[in-house]
Design a protein around this motif. Structure first.
Motif, short mmCIF file in Angstrom:
data_model
loop_
_atom_site.label_atom_id
_atom_site.label_comp_id
_atom_site.label_asym_id
_atom_site.label_seq_id
_atom_site.Cartn_x
_atom_site.Cartn_y
_atom_site.Cartn_z
N GLU A 41 -0.10 -6.37 -3.01
CA GLU A 41 0.87 -6.68 -1.96
C GLU A 41 1.30 -5.42 -1.22
O GLU A 41 1.45 -5.43 0.01
N PHE A 42 1.51 -4.33 -1.96
CA PHE A 42 1.87 -3.06 -1.32
C PHE A 42 0.75 -2.62 -0.37
O PHE A 42 1.01 -2.26 0.79
N LEU A 43 -0.49 -2.65 -0.85
CA LEU A 43 -1.62 -2.23 -0.02
C LEU A 43 -1.74 -3.10 1.22
O LEU A 43 -1.99 -2.59 2.32
N LYS A 44 -1.55 -4.39 1.05
CA LYS A 44 -1.61 -5.30 2.20
C LYS A 44 -0.50 -4.97 3.20
O LYS A 44 -0.73 -4.98 4.41
N SER A 45 0.68 -4.63 2.70
CA SER A 45 1.82 -4.34 3.58
C SER A 45 1.60 -3.08 4.42
O SER A 45 2.22 -2.93 5.47
N MET A 60 -2.36 6.62 -1.46
CA MET A 60 -2.04 6.10 -0.14
C MET A 60 -0.55 6.33 0.18
O MET A 60 -0.21 6.78 1.26
N PHE A 61 0.31 6.03 -0.78
CA PHE A 61 1.74 6.23 -0.59
C PHE A 61 2.05 7.70 -0.30
O PHE A 61 2.75 8.03 0.66
N LEU A 62 1.52 8.59 -1.13
CA LEU A 62 1.79 10.02 -0.95
C LEU A 62 1.26 10.53 0.38
O LEU A 62 1.89 11.36 1.03
N ASP A 63 0.10 10.03 0.80
CA ASP A 63 -0.47 10.46 2.07
C ASP A 63 0.29 9.93 3.27
O ASP A 63 0.21 10.50 4.37
N GLY A 90 -7.64 3.57 6.20
CA GLY A 90 -6.94 2.50 5.49
C GLY A 90 -7.83 1.69 4.58
O GLY A 90 -7.76 0.47 4.54
N ILE A 91 -8.67 2.40 3.82
CA ILE A 91 -9.62 1.73 2.93
C ILE A 91 -9.59 2.39 1.55
O ILE A 91 -9.55 3.62 1.45
N ILE A 92 -9.62 1.57 0.52
CA ILE A 92 -9.86 2.05 -0.83
C ILE A 92 -11.17 1.45 -1.28
O ILE A 92 -11.34 0.23 -1.27
N GLN A 93 -12.12 2.31 -1.62
CA GLN A 93 -13.42 1.85 -2.11
C GLN A 93 -13.42 1.96 -3.63
O GLN A 93 -13.11 3.02 -4.18
#
Length: 132
Positions: free
Chosen positions: A10-14, A59-62, A38-41
């Motif tokens: 949900e966080f990643l989607k947001s 992602m959050f830190l970046d 905006g991708i995590i592989q």
């Protein structure tokens, strides 16, 4: 933990991050966060239960502005922890953790340390949930 996985997704989607699965073609990583796109592989067969939360932490830190007080506080905190020296030694020669001139990108290393510390906290929470 299913609840944590749902919260991470949900966080990643947001923040409009897509998760892509990759076939294992001999990559030397389990997952890779590409903040710019905006991708995590995530590599099938290499990722563990802690992989997606770890990459979400990156992602959050970046997303934090390099001049933000929160990031400054995080960096100041991680640089005095035991984990910092260990992870610094582990990543300092990796070109992905170096500046264009070949020097170590200490901010990127500190963010990696922060991600590892958060991983440990998540593991502790999972263990508490499992015991209760």
């Amino acid at each position: 933990d299913v609840k944590l996985d749902i919260q991470v997704k949900e966080f990643l989607k947001s923040i409009d991050v897509q998760v892509q699965r990759l076939a294992d073609d001999g990559q030397d990583f389990a997952a890779l966060a590409d903040t710019i796109n905006g991708i995590i592989q995530v590599v099938d067969g290499k990722a563990g239960t802690d992989t997606l939360p770890h990459e979400a932490t990156h992602m959050f830190l970046d997303l934090l502005d390099d001049g933000s007080k929160l990031l400054a506080d995080i960096i100041r905190d991680v640089k005095v922890r035991e984990e910092y020296d260990t992870i610094y030694e582990q990543y300092k020669d990796d070109v992905q953790y170096q500046n264009a001139d070949g020097t170590v990108n200490e901010l990127k290393i500190a963010k990696e340390v922060a991600a590892h510390i958060i991983d440990d906290i998540i593991d502790d929470i999972r263990n508490l949930d499992w015991k209760t």
